[in-house]
Design an enzyme around this catalytic site. Structure first.
Site, mmCIF file in Angstrom:
data_model
loop_
_atom_site.group_PDB
_atom_site.id
_atom_site.type_symbol
_atom_site.label_atom_id
_atom_site.label_comp_id
_atom_site.label_asym_id
_atom_site.label_seq_id
_atom_site.Cartn_x
_atom_site.Cartn_y
_atom_site.Cartn_z
ATOM 1 C CG ASP A 12 -1.410 -4.664 -12.611
ATOM 2 O OD1 ASP A 12 -2.493 -5.058 -12.169
ATOM 3 O OD2 ASP A 12 -1.159 -3.465 -12.841
ATOM 4 C CE LYS A 15 -1.022 -8.257 -5.572
ATOM 5 N NZ LYS A 15 -0.621 -7.502 -6.751
ATOM 6 N N GLY A 39 -7.318 -5.601 -9.193
ATOM 7 C CA GLY A 39 -7.882 -6.497 -10.204
ATOM 8 C C GLY A 39 -7.036 -7.752 -10.225
ATOM 9 C CG HIS A 40 -6.042 -9.692 -7.158
ATOM 10 N ND1 HIS A 40 -6.005 -9.883 -5.803
ATOM 11 C CD2 HIS A 40 -5.307 -8.565 -7.373
ATOM 12 C CE1 HIS A 40 -5.294 -8.923 -5.224
ATOM 13 N NE2 HIS A 40 -4.869 -8.103 -6.175
ATOM 14 C CD GLN A 219 -4.097 -1.791 -4.618
ATOM 15 O OE1 GLN A 219 -3.937 -1.897 -3.426
ATOM 16 N NE2 GLN A 219 -5.289 -1.912 -5.170
HETATM 17 P P1 IMP Z 1 -6.219 4.493 -6.718
HETATM 18 O O1 IMP Z 1 -5.846 3.293 -5.898
HETATM 19 O O2 IMP Z 1 -7.424 4.230 -7.598
HETATM 20 O O3 IMP Z 1 -6.351 5.733 -5.917
HETATM 21 O O4 IMP Z 1 -5.014 4.774 -7.747
HETATM 22 C C1 IMP Z 1 -3.741 5.193 -7.304
HETATM 23 C C2 IMP Z 1 -2.635 4.574 -8.165
HETATM 24 O O5 IMP Z 1 -2.584 3.168 -7.911
HETATM 25 C C3 IMP Z 1 -2.849 4.708 -9.669
HETATM 26 O O6 IMP Z 1 -1.577 4.841 -10.283
HETATM 27 C C4 IMP Z 1 -3.493 3.381 -10.053
HETATM 28 O O7 IMP Z 1 -3.277 3.074 -11.414
HETATM 29 C C5 IMP Z 1 -2.729 2.449 -9.143
HETATM 30 N N1 IMP Z 1 -3.437 1.206 -8.821
HETATM 31 C C6 IMP Z 1 -4.465 1.029 -7.965
HETATM 32 N N2 IMP Z 1 -4.822 -0.261 -7.914
HETATM 33 C C7 IMP Z 1 -3.997 -0.933 -8.733
HETATM 34 C C8 IMP Z 1 -3.853 -2.321 -9.067
HETATM 35 O O8 IMP Z 1 -4.528 -3.212 -8.575
HETATM 36 N N3 IMP Z 1 -2.854 -2.606 -9.972
HETATM 37 C C9 IMP Z 1 -2.038 -1.664 -10.483
HETATM 38 N N4 IMP Z 1 -2.142 -0.368 -10.189
HETATM 39 C C10 IMP Z 1 -3.107 0.005 -9.316
#
Ligand code: IMP
Length: 407
Positions: A12, A15, A39-40, A219
């Protein structure tokens, strides 16, 4: 010209906006890892949309989007995402290419993600998009790949086998393989009808070698499965290293690191500079810090330089983009973490995930700025550059893809 854009914090960092700003100069925008957990958010010409799986191509330009072999794809979400984008920008679907080696996220993985999270004594706080279980199946050699959908009888036996394994652990309440197969093939057909192409990086090698490519990280480095704050991470590579899954034959010219003037984190895990006062709420509201995928409020912290130094090294970053400094406009004073104290020892750079857990931040207090034209803001930028020993080439000052200036 080949560049990689990575987030240097816990995701977040903005990017999506940075990628869409630069995307017109590139032939290809490539996502190389992750899935619909990302989520971009893009604001363009007064329109706002959020890409979860699709690379942030500039709809006004000609760049094409590639979803690489290291990604995990939920086809139903992909169809919905392309359909929504097509409604705003007709004809855009034909600019997307899917790698046949990408792994599929199935309804079973989403159930599994939810069940395991609920069973964990220390939940990770996943987005419940089935990301971990899909990568787990890939590595344990039980995954279903996009190319499997092109051979119906082998697809049936693969799904039967995986269903057999899953029901042993997760009960009989899972979607039946026949139904899952039918939906997957329907989605595949929809994608084909929309003009999406299916290919591999081997087939595309010559094209990619001769093209300008922007690799869009997802991420942030601190959520990387190898280098992040393990186990509170996602299941894929968020550093620039992740492009080696499929694009090993390309030489990268530059890696651009994107970071916010403060830090945020959704989900659980260490977060050394977390704020615990009312300011957290003010910044959250002003910066609209709610998860783009889950809507969860993001945790807020002061700028963390040891974590940034760590990420810069992990991704071999050559230049920086600073985002959202405007959110801090009007604060009298602000804090910046310059070092960690870990069990009595001062550290400029954390060396293990445990350091993040044990870190007590050492802060420097500085004057705030009225706006980004204020000399105090320039002082802040120079101080950060000196601390990180790397230049901040761009400053983004709003959500619009053109709201960015070069220093
Ligand atoms: P997962 O990727 O859904 O397995 O989540 C693992 C961790 O990564 C959690 O803390 C999520 O909140 C975090 N996470 C996954 N994708 C994003 C993103 O695009 N932005 C911020 N945090 C993310």
């Amino acid at each position: 010209m080949k560049i990689v854009v990575v987030g240097l914090q816990w995701g977040d960092e903005g990017k999506g906006k940075v990628v869409s700003h630069f995307s017109r100069k590139f032939d290809w925008i490539v996502r190389y890892s992750g899935g619909s957990n990302a989520g971009h958010t893009v604001h363009m010409d007064g329109k706002k949309y959020v890409n979860h799986l699709l690379p942030c191509v500039d709809p006004r330009g000609k760049s094409k989007g590639y979803l690489g072999p290291g990604m995990v794809l939920n086809l139903e979400r992909l169809v919905n995402e392309i359909e929504s984008l097509e409604r705003i920008f007709p004809g855009i679907s034909k600019r997307f290419y899917l790698d046949l080696n990408a792994t599929l996220v199935l309804s079973w993985h989403i159930v599994e993600d939810e069940l395991i999270e609920n069973m964990r004594m220390n939940p990770i706080g996943t987005t419940k998009n089935g990301i971990g279980p899909a990568y787990k199946d890939k590595v344990s050699r039980d995954g279903i790949k996009l190319y499997h959908l092109f051979d119906e009888s082998s697809l049936s036996s693969k799904l039967e086998e995986l269903y057999h394994l899953k029901t042993r652990f997760f009960g009989e309440n899972l979607e039946k393989p026949e139904s899952l197969k039918r939906r997957l093939l329907e989605d595949l057909e929809k994608l084909g009808t929309m003009g999406v192409k299916f290919t591999t990086t081997m087939d595309m090698r010559k094209e990619f070698e001769g093209s300008k490519i922007l690799f869009e990280g997802s991420q942030g480095v601190l959520l990387d499965v190898n280098f992040g704050t393990y186990p509170y991470v996602t299941s894929s590579s968020c550093t620039s290293w992740g492009i080696f899954e499929g694009f090993q034959f390309l030489k990268i010219d530059e890696t651009i690191g994107v970071f916010k003037a403060y830090v945020t984190r959704v989900g659980n895990g260490p977060f050394p500079t977390e704020m615990e006062d009312q300011l957290e709420d003010t910044i959250r509201r002003k910066g609209m810090e709610y998860g783009a995928t889950t809507g969860r409020p993001r945790r807020i912290g002061w700028l963390d330089l040891p974590a940034l130094r760590y990420s810069i090294i992990s991704s071999n970053v050559s230049e920086l983009v600073l985002t959202k400094a405007d959110v801090l406009n009007g604060l009298d004073r602000l804090k910046i973490c310059t070092q960690y104290e870990v069990e009595g020892e001062l550290k400029e750079i954390p060396t293990t995930p445990e350091d993040f857990e044990k870190a007590k931040p050492v802060y420097r207090e500085i004057d705030g700025w009225k706006d980004l034209k204020d000399g105090k803001f320039e002082e802040f930028v120079r101080m950060v550059e000196t601390e990180l020993r790397i230049k901040i080439n761009y400053v983004s000052y709003g959500p619009g893809s053109d709201e960015i200036f070069e220093r």
